[in-house]
Structures are given as C-alpha cells and as structure tokens.
Design a protein around this motif. Structure first.
Motif, PDB file in Angstrom:
ATOM      1  N   ILE A  89      35.949  58.333  35.835  1.00  0.00           N
ATOM      2  CA  ILE A  89      37.206  58.058  36.863  1.00  0.00           C
ATOM      3  C   ILE A  89      36.668  57.117  38.298  1.00  0.00           C
ATOM      4  N   ILE A  90      36.172  57.933  38.823  1.00  0.00           N
ATOM      5  CA  ILE A  90      36.183  57.015  39.681  1.00  0.00           C
ATOM      6  C   ILE A  90      35.457  55.571  39.440  1.00  0.00           C
ATOM      7  N   VAL A  91      34.615  55.141  38.865  1.00  0.00           N
ATOM      8  CA  VAL A  91      33.757  54.172  38.244  1.00  0.00           C
ATOM      9  C   VAL A  91      35.235  53.122  37.697  1.00  0.00           C
ATOM     10  N   ILE A  92      35.967  54.126  37.094  1.00  0.00           N
ATOM     11  CA  ILE A  92      37.199  52.634  36.785  1.00  0.00           C
ATOM     12  C   ILE A  92      37.753  52.837  37.322  1.00  0.00           C
ATOM     13  N   CYS A  93      38.704  53.635  38.704  1.00  0.00           N
ATOM     14  CA  CYS A  93      39.623  53.246  39.635  1.00  0.00           C
ATOM     15  C   CYS A  93      38.508  52.023  40.546  1.00  0.00           C
ATOM     16  N   ALA A  94      37.075  52.048  40.139  1.00  0.00           N
ATOM     17  CA  ALA A  94      36.752  51.459  41.519  1.00  0.00           C
ATOM     18  C   ALA A  94      36.544  49.635  41.080  1.00  0.00           C
ATOM     19  N   ILE A  95      36.283  49.785  39.576  1.00  0.00           N
ATOM     20  CA  ILE A  95      36.391  48.398  38.807  1.00  0.00           C
ATOM     21  C   ILE A  95      37.578  47.787  38.740  1.00  0.00           C
ATOM     22  N   GLY A  96      38.983  48.865  39.110  1.00  0.00           N
ATOM     23  CA  GLY A  96      40.311  48.637  38.646  1.00  0.00           C
ATOM     24  C   GLY A  96      40.585  48.021  40.355  1.00  0.00           C
ATOM     25  N   ILE A  97      40.047  48.708  40.974  1.00  0.00           N
ATOM     26  CA  ILE A  97      40.799  48.568  42.348  1.00  0.00           C
ATOM     27  C   ILE A  97      39.796  46.749  43.438  1.00  0.00           C
ATOM     28  N   PHE A  98      38.894  46.836  42.772  1.00  0.00           N
ATOM     29  CA  PHE A  98      38.484  46.055  43.103  1.00  0.00           C
ATOM     30  C   PHE A  98      38.489  44.168  43.032  1.00  0.00           C
ATOM     31  N   PHE A  99      38.833  44.306  41.167  1.00  0.00           N
ATOM     32  CA  PHE A  99      39.317  43.590  40.436  1.00  0.00           C
ATOM     33  C   PHE A  99      40.852  42.947  41.095  1.00  0.00           C
ATOM     34  N   CYS A 100      41.826  43.864  41.404  1.00  0.00           N
ATOM     35  CA  CYS A 100      43.068  44.006  42.572  1.00  0.00           C
ATOM     36  C   CYS A 100      43.088  43.263  42.941  1.00  0.00           C
ATOM     37  N   ILE A 101      41.894  43.838  44.433  1.00  0.00           N
ATOM     38  CA  ILE A 101      41.390  42.774  45.655  1.00  0.00           C
ATOM     39  C   ILE A 101      41.223  42.279  45.482  1.00  0.00           C
ATOM     40  N   LEU A 102      40.149  41.157  44.584  1.00  0.00           N
ATOM     41  CA  LEU A 102      39.924  39.864  44.193  1.00  0.00           C
ATOM     42  C   LEU A 102      40.909  39.087  43.387  1.00  0.00           C
ATOM     43  N   MET A 103      42.262  39.551  42.506  1.00  0.00           N
ATOM     44  CA  MET A 103      42.799  38.571  42.524  1.00  0.00           C
ATOM     45  C   MET A 103      44.071  38.250  43.049  1.00  0.00           C
ATOM     46  N   THR A 104      43.918  39.326  44.250  1.00  0.00           N
ATOM     47  CA  THR A 104      45.234  39.340  45.410  1.00  0.00           C
ATOM     48  C   THR A 104      44.653  37.607  46.298  1.00  0.00           C
ATOM     49  N   ILE A 105      43.323  38.006  47.092  1.00  0.00           N
ATOM     50  CA  ILE A 105      42.362  36.706  46.697  1.00  0.00           C
ATOM     51  C   ILE A 105      42.903  35.175  46.415  1.00  0.00           C
ATOM     52  N   LEU A 106      42.836  35.528  45.474  1.00  0.00           N
ATOM     53  CA  LEU A 106      42.725  34.223  44.981  1.00  0.00           C
ATOM     54  C   LEU A 106      43.886  33.875  44.604  1.00  0.00           C
ATOM     55  N   ILE A 107      44.755  34.854  43.977  1.00  0.00           N
ATOM     56  CA  ILE A 107      46.767  33.976  44.446  1.00  0.00           C
ATOM     57  C   ILE A 107      46.849  33.510  45.568  1.00  0.00           C
ATOM     58  N   PHE A 108      46.592  34.609  46.397  1.00  0.00           N
ATOM     59  CA  PHE A 108      46.386  34.090  48.010  1.00  0.00           C
ATOM     60  C   PHE A 108      46.017  32.136  48.159  1.00  0.00           C
ATOM     61  N   SER A 109      44.897  32.262  47.695  1.00  0.00           N
ATOM     62  CA  SER A 109      44.280  31.167  47.677  1.00  0.00           C
ATOM     63  C   SER A 109      44.862  29.611  47.371  1.00  0.00           C
ATOM     64  N   TYR A 110      44.931  30.126  45.672  1.00  0.00           N
ATOM     65  CA  TYR A 110      45.689  29.923  44.755  1.00  0.00           C
ATOM     66  C   TYR A 110      47.436  29.388  44.565  1.00  0.00           C
ATOM     67  N   ARG A 111      47.990  29.443  45.475  1.00  0.00           N
ATOM     68  CA  ARG A 111      49.617  29.940  45.329  1.00  0.00           C
ATOM     69  C   ARG A 111      50.245  28.848  45.052  1.00  0.00           C
ATOM     70  N   HIS A 112      49.538  27.827  45.199  1.00  0.00           N
ATOM     71  CA  HIS A 112      50.275  26.474  45.015  1.00  0.00           C
ATOM     72  C   HIS A 112      50.220  25.687  43.601  1.00  0.00           C
ATOM     73  N   LEU A 113      50.112  26.275  43.216  1.00  0.00           N
ATOM     74  CA  LEU A 113      48.971  25.845  41.469  1.00  0.00           C
ATOM     75  C   LEU A 113      50.170  26.500  41.144  1.00  0.00           C
ATOM     76  N   LYS A 114      50.693  25.239  40.199  1.00  0.00           N
ATOM     77  CA  LYS A 114      52.112  25.340  39.418  1.00  0.00           C
ATOM     78  C   LYS A 114      51.852  26.891  38.169  1.00  0.00           C
ATOM     79  N   PRO A 115      51.217  27.235  37.576  1.00  0.00           N
ATOM     80  CA  PRO A 115      51.265  28.620  36.549  1.00  0.00           C
ATOM     81  C   PRO A 115      51.385  29.866  37.741  1.00  0.00           C
ATOM     82  N   ILE A 116      50.838  29.804  39.102  1.00  0.00           N
ATOM     83  CA  ILE A 116      50.919  31.012  40.331  1.00  0.00           C
ATOM     84  C   ILE A 116      52.817  31.179  41.013  1.00  0.00           C
ATOM     85  N   MET A 117      52.382  29.551  41.191  1.00  0.00           N
ATOM     86  CA  MET A 117      54.123  29.371  41.353  1.00  0.00           C
ATOM     87  C   MET A 117      55.186  29.821  40.448  1.00  0.00           C
ATOM     88  N   ILE A 118      55.143  30.158  39.094  1.00  0.00           N
ATOM     89  CA  ILE A 118      56.125  30.018  38.609  1.00  0.00           C
ATOM     90  C   ILE A 118      56.000  31.642  38.335  1.00  0.00           C
TER      91      ILE A 118
END
Length: 880
Positions: free
Chosen positions: A356-385
C-alpha cells in the motif's frame, strides 16, 4: 431471649439463623453483632437496622482480590459470578484502575452453560479468571468443565472467591487436576497485631472448657477460628453501653437503673454508633452500610494441599517470603493477563502495508509531478482546453485519497479515525465533484456545438470560479455533518476479536447512544448516500455525453472514469456494512476499491497529458493536437474554451444555419427546447421546424430531415427568459407539452407567433406579413430544388400543396421555383457592410398560381432579408 429483656445479642454462626434473629432484634431495637456471618444481604439496613458484624462480607473477598490482581501486575481480568447480591457486588467492587475484560453472570450453572462461557473466555484472550459463586458446587461444575477443555493449564490463572475454602469440599484424591487453582479465605492468625497478641496471651492462661470438642487443640486452633471477631463483638458492646450511659437521658445513674430494670433505651445504638476507633484482636473496626476491611489469606492448591503465599491485612497486601507461586500447568512462570493477540490491521512493515505504501508513494509522486508540469505548461492548448484548475482539483483529490489509504495502516487513534474519514470524503468529492462540474458543462455545450446552436453557446463558459463553487458546495454538504457529529460524539478505539487469538482495532463512537451507533453511525450512512448520489449523477452525465468523443477526446476519458467510480463505490460501500467478524474481507474491499479507483483515475486522465507534455518538451512538437479534430470543430472548441467568445464566429454560425421559409406551410431552423420537469436536463437543440397552421400542427426534425416528430398544438405566446436580448416564444401542445423556440429579433418573434396563432378558417395571409421576393433567381433555385425539395418528395417538379378543407386549392406557381436551404457555399453574398459574412435568408411565397412581386421595393426586401440574419443597423446590438 427477647422476653427475657436482653440488651444485646452476639451471633449466630450460620447466616441462615442470623437472618431470623437479626430481623427480630431489629423490631425491638436490640443491637446484634455477628462474628461469622458474611452474607451480603445483612448490609441492607432497612431490614436489619440494628445488625453489625466484626467479620467482613463476602464482597470484601472481592476487594481483597482487587489488591491481589494489582499486586500481581495484571491490568485486565474476567469474572464469572452468580446473579445475586454476592455476584453483583463482586462485579462492581473494583476501583483500582483495573479492567474487567469479560463478565458472565449466571442464574444457575450447568455444564452446557459453563462450556459456552468458557469458550467465550478462551476466544477473548483473557487469561485471569475470577469466580464468585454463592454455591460451592457451582464452582466445581465450572472448574471440572475448564479442566476437561484444557483451560486449567499453562497460561491460565483461576481464582475462587468464597468464604469457604474449596479444599474442604473437594475429594483430595482428585485434587491433582486442580494444581495451581487459587482461592481466598479468612486470615485467623493475626500474630503481630498487638491486640491479637495480648488476647492470645490471655487465651493461653484460660482453662479448657469441659465440653470443648478437642481439648488438645485449645491452645493451637481455638483462637484462630473467628474467636478474635467474637471477642471484638463483646468488647464493642461493652464500649457501646459505656458510651450510651454517658449520653443517656437523665444521666449515667438513670441509665444504670434502667439496665437493672430491663428498660434500657437502646434506640440510638445503630451500627455507626459503634464507630469508636476501636482496634481489637481482629483489627480495626469501622462500620458502614457495606463490609468493613477484613484479613485474608491467598492459597494455591498443590497435590491436594493448600499452600499460603500471600496475606491481605486490613486492605494491605503482602507476599510471604520464600514461597514460590505455582500456577496451573505446574509452572512458576507468571501468565500474562491477555493471551498473545494477532491483529489483522496491516502494519507499516507487513507485506500488505508495504504494498500500500509503495502504490500510494508512486501515485502521490506522479500527482506532484503532474501538478508542476501542468502549472508550467498551463498555456498550451490541450491544458487550456482541459482547464488547469480542473486538473489541480483532480490531482489534489487523488492525493488526498492516497493519504486516506495510508492512514488505514497500523493502530489508529481518535485523530487518525477522524482524519481518515475526512480525507476519504474530501478526496472522493474533489474528484467526482470536479468531473460532474466539467462533464455537465460539456453536456450543456455539446448539443449546441453539435447543432451549431449559438443561442446556447453564447452562455456556455467553463470558468474556474464556477468549477470551484460547485466543488465547494459538494464538500460543504459532505463535511459539515461529519464535523458536527465528531464534535458531539468523541470517537474511541476499541479492540474486537474476530476469531480465537485474532483481533482488530476499529473506530467506534461509544458515547453515541442514539440508536446505539457504533462504527457504521448515522453520519457515515449520510456520507455514503451523498457520495452515491454524486457518482450516479456523474455516470448519468457521462452517459449523456457519450457521443462527444469525436470532438472532445477528454470527455471519453471522463466517461470511463465516471463509470469506474460507480464500480468502485459498488465495491467499497459493503466494506462499511460488513461486520467486524469479517474484518479482513471488509478491509480488502475498502483498500482495493480505493486504490483501484484512485489509480485508474490518475492513469486514465493524466498519463495522456504527461505523454503530450513530454513530447512537446523533448521533441519540440508545438502542435500538441490532443483532440484530432478538423478546422470547423477546432472553431467550436475555441468558442468553448474562450472566456470572451468571438462574436464574428457566432454571427457566421447564425448566418450559416438559421433561416425560415414560408408558403402554405412555414419552415425554419430554430433552437428548440422541450421543457422537462427538471429544467437543468432540458437543453437547446437546433431543429428543423415545419409549421402547418391550417392544420394546427408542426413537425420537428433534425437538420437532415430525419427523426421527424409531429405535434398538434393549442396555443403560442411570447415567453420571457429574463434577458432582454433573448427572443423566445412558447408553444403548448394538445398533450400539455411545452416547447420553447428562440429567434433572432423581435420582428421574427412576432412573425412566428402570428404564424402559429393564424386562424385555420382565415385563408388570408396573416396580418403584418408582406410577401417577399425570392432571395434567389429562378435559375439558381431550380438548380437547388433537385438536391432538397423543401416540402415535397424529392422530385424535380414543383411541389403542390392541397388543403382538402378549403373550396379552392392553393398551388405554387410553377414559375417560382422553391429553393433549397442555402449553405455557406450556395447563399448569396452581401455587400462588405456585412463584414463578409453570409446572411441567412427568409423567403415568403404566396401560392396563388402566380408570382406576385408587386408593391415590393428594395428597402423592404433588405429589412425582411435581415430580419433573421445580419443587422445592418449599427445602432443595434450585434449578436450575441
């Protein structure tokens, strides 16, 4: 005795005889003291107001045993007792920070009942057992059954509480099977107590009575069996009468006279009267409603002999030096109070916990990573849409759900119980609520975009504030009741035995007495119901938008996620309802459904975005076309994703798709909304309408002319939408249905209402409607009629309409060709003042056998042509 005018009574030996005498002496207000009767019933001062005793009650045995349990270092024990005064006192006689793990009361003890109780004790893990039975033979039944089941063995402790030693009742030849069983009895030899030693010296000097049963044992045993208690009764009476004489009405001399005359007044000599701080040979004497402290010995049986290993003197416990304690199983190893317990709750170091810890750790890490990426590339058309705020809410909800799974590990405490539930509800609603908000907007926008209904598009904007308000409202409904519940009823952690030696910790509200709510309490039921409603609505909206996939690829992902959340909830809900007896099943259902639903949402929704961002960053692909749509559909997406929609695009859609055409029947393409009981389920759709006022019916089809529905109507009237720029009329059918229609301007509104309400008996043209010349030349119109005959069957010849209810037939002049509905490629172009956009055309024909174009000028024609199209008057507000 009473007739002989006695002033006090000492006795009896047996409790049964003492009850008879004490009830009589109480009526005559004669004090009575017993040195042997330990029955708890004598503590009832309403029945025995003048009775007191120098020996402790049977309940005092339990007080002594409480000292014993605490001195042995145990914290928990179980008790078996009869449902009488002794047993009830035994079950309540503990005030030493000890815990009664189990208590079983019996009206009577049989072998079947004993076996059931012993099995329950074994399953509970409790290993320190005290028996408080009024009848010794019941102790025998219980002990023999325990021996038969193998419970009088290593790891168990058995203590028998009774005022008679069990060794005197058992056959000593058969006592070896009870080795290690312990019991408690009165302590008679109080050597070391000054009052006892003084009496003992005097006792040794006394002559042996002639009728004494065993003269040889006078100096060794006679003082030891209740003799100190009997002497204390005599001494207390002497002190009590002396005290009474000092307080006697008329003085001491009058009291002595009354004693001699057998008229002594002993009314005030109740048991508390004898509390004079007297310490006799049996210890200090203090009298109250309950028992006074007595002196006890604690034994264990070994080979049929009783071995004393501890004393309790006036409430003080002391071990006898040099005596080893032999426990059942002939061992000196002290058992623990609770047998070794195996808890089913996964720990952080167990295999399940690590997974459970491994699955949750990987999931939380990917959530944090995607949050950073979406914030950084929020002006791209797919993200804006997709809406960055929507992505943030989804990622936050998924992260919180993972935290809820982590909080399910290990032993909980009250803050963890509350935090775990709040994280689960908060995370789930963040995911489901934001999906509902976005998917519902897609549902409201999809049909207008599909049918190019700009009347609805003009109000369709997916703003962050809207999304946040919806999600906040969902969270408020879920969390406020739970917070209030926990403020009223504090949660507690309880241990529950699922099987022999197996336990689980769970969160319970023991103070919630209403309906005896425990784990599955009222607010949990409310939360589950609310989540089910949200998931159902999410799935419903996903089903409504199932055909959007060609234009909105993300809608397909959201639909799958909505369906998956429904499956997740179906699996998870039983985990809240299953009994703790099946804790493993309940936990596995909960954790598996939670991790599966959370991970599925994360992968399905954000892995494509991660791949596109990765491709954009490392392959310099700036197109990032997530949705694979043609240029026309991209225009629609641009309209949807923009907060300030391009008015020119909307005007283009108006000019391209909306116009009306009239002859004996009237036809147009208008936005239509069929009213439903729930208004939010009613949406505007662009429909082809064919109105036949002479027959009081109209036909609704889609733009291609398919899926026609015919409705007979009763009335038409203007409708208010609360917006002065909206021109809407309402039609009521003969079945009571209501349809709303939107038109472009007030002139079109009046015209359509006039057409609908035209009297079938009036064959004249509706008032206020002037004939219009054709928008197209006959040559061009003839080229179009083969492609689409407006009211005919697709033949190349002009279509004739005949009204059988009229004496004359109305027929279209063959010289006037019906034009098909223009498109952006066939409609005539207007001058540059129209900003280069094509106008929708309205053509009105009079089918009287000739083409009547008289009294028609260019100005009127222009106004009519623009009544449903582009307005040339710059002073009027342009659409939208």
């Amino acid at each position: 005795m009473i007739d002989s005018h006695i002033n006090a009574v000492i006795g009896d030996v047996s409790s049964r005889l003492t009850k008879a005498s004490a009830s009589m002496t109480g009526l005559w207000k004669i004090p009575q003291c017993s040195s042997t009767s330990g029955s708890f019933t004598f503590s009832d001062i309403s029945n025995y107001p003048y009775f007191f005793r120098t020996v402790g009650t049977s309940a005092s045995h339990m007080n002594a045993l409480a000292h014993w349990v605490k001195k042995m270092g145990w914290k928990k024990f179980s008790i078996l007792y009869t449902n009488d005064a002794l047993g009830q006192e035994a079950a309540q006689a503990y005030n030493y920070n000890l815990t009664i793990e189990n208590d079983f009361s019996f009206l009577r003890v049989s072998e079947d009942i004993a076996e059931e109780a012993l099995q329950a004790l074994s399953d509970s893990g409790s290993r320190i057992i005290i028996m408080a039975f009024s009848r010794v033979y019941e102790q025998l039944v219980m002990l023999r059954k325990a021996s038969e089941l193998g419970y009088i063995s290593k790891g168990w402790v058995w203590m028998v509480s009774n005022d008679d030693p069990i060794a005197e009742y058992y056959n000593r030849d058969n006592m070896t099977s009870f080795d290690g069983v312990m019991f408690i009895n009165n302590l008679w030899n109080l050597t070391g107590v000054p009052a006892y030693d003084e009496l003992y010296q005097k006792w040794q000097a006394q002559p042996v009575p002639a009728n004494f049963s065993d003269p040889t044992g006078w100096n060794s045993s006679s003082l030891s069996y209740n003799a100190p208690q009997a002497y204390s009764c005599l001494e207390l009476f002497a002190l009590g009468i002396d005290k009474a004489l000092d307080q006697y009405p008329g003085g001491r001399s009058q009291g002595l006279v009354d004693l001699a005359n057998h008229s002594f007044n002993s009314t005030n000599m109740l048991p508390p009267f004898y509390n004079m701080n007297y310490t006799g040979p049996a210890g200090k004497m203090e009298f109250s409603k309950s028992a006074l402290h007595s002196n006890f010995q604690i034994f264990y049986l070994l080979g049929g002999n009783a071995v004393t290993y501890a004393n309790v003197k006036s409430g003080f416990f002391e071990f006898i030096p040099g005596i080893d304690i032999i426990y059942p199983g002939n061992t000196i190893q002290k058992p623990i109070d609770i047998a070794e317990q195996i808890f089913l709750n996964p720990s952080y170091t167990s295999a399940t916990g690590i997974a459970i810890i491994v699955i949750c750790a990987i999931g939380i890490f990917f959530c944090i990573l995607m949050t950073i990426l979406i914030f950084s590339y929020r002006h791209l058309k797919p993200i804006m849409i997709s809406s960055p705020v929507f992505c943030y809410l989804e990622l936050l909800g998924i992260t919180i759900c993972y935290l809820s799974a982590l909080l399910s590990l290990g032993k909980p405490n009250p803050p963890i119980c509350i935090a775990r539930a709040i994280c689960l509800f908060t995370g789930f609603i963040l995911v489901v609520g934001s999906i509902i908000a976005k998917n519902y907007r897609i549902y409201k926008i999809h049909v207008p975009i599909r049918y190019q209904n700009v009347f609805s598009i003009r109000t369709s904007r997916l703003k962050s504030s809207y999304l946040l308000r919806i999600v906040a409202a969902f969270e408020f409904i879920a969390l406020v009741p739970y917070i209030i519940w926990n403020a009223i009823y504090p949660v507690d952690i309880e241990t529950y035995q699922t099987a022999s030696g197996y336990y689980c910790w769970y969160c319970r509200y023991p103070t919630a007495q209403v309906a005896n709510w425990g784990m599955s309490n009222a607010v949990i039921v409310l939360e589950i119901t609310w989540l089910i409603i949200l998931i159902f609505f999410s799935a419903l909206v996903a089903f409504k938008t199932r055909s959007v996939n060609s234009k909105w690829s993300e809608a397909t992902q959201i639909a799958y996620i909505s369906y998956n959340l429904g499956v997740t909830a179906t699996v998870m809900v039983p985990s809240f309802l299953i009994s703790n007896d099946d804790y493993t099943i309940s936990f596995n259902l909960f954790i598996c459904s939670l991790l599966f639903g959370t991970t599925f949402t994360l992968v399905f929704l954000f892995v494509p975005k991660f791949a596109l961002i990765w491709k954009h960053v490392f392959q310099n692909n700036t197109s990032l076309n997530l949705y694979h749509v043609d240029s026309e559909e991209q225009d629609h997406m641009s309209i949807h994703s923009s907060n300030s929609m391009d008015q020119n695009i909307q005007l283009k859609l108006v000019a391209k798709n909306m116009y009306d055409f009239t002859t004996q029947a009237h036809e147009g393409i208008l936005p239509v909304k069929k009213m439903a009981k729930l208004d939010f389920l009613s949406i505007w759709m662009l429909k082809r309408i064919i109105l036949v006022p002479f027959k009081k019916y109209f036909v609704l089809t889609d733009k291609s002319g398919q899926n026609a529905n015919v409705y007979n109507y009763a009335h038409c009237e203007a409708a208010s939408t609360g917006n002065s720029n909206h021109y809407t009329f309402r039609v009521r059918t003969d079945k009571g249905l209501y349809f709303l229609f939107q038109v472009y301007d007030n002139e079109s509104l009046n015209r359509w209402i006039s057409w609908f309400n035209h009297d079938p008996n009036d064959r004249a043209q509706p008032k206020g409607i002037r004939p219009l010349r054709p928008a197209f030349t006959p040559e061009r119109s003839q080229q179009q009629i083969d492609a689409l005959a407006t009211f005919g069957n697709g033949a190349t010849s002009p279509t004739t309409f005949r009204d059988t209810g009229s004496p004359s037939n109305f027929r279209q002049d063959p010289s006037v060709s019906l034009s098909s509905y223009p498109t952006t490629t066939t409609a005539p172009r207007f001058p540059p003042t129209f900003n280069g956009f094509a106008s929708s055309t309205h053509a009105s024909f009079i089918a009287d056998g000739s083409n009547n174009n008289t009294d028609f000028n260019e100005t009127s024609a222009t106004n009519q042509l623009n009544s449903f199209g582009v307005i040339t008057d710059t002073s009027r507000q342009r659409y939208p």
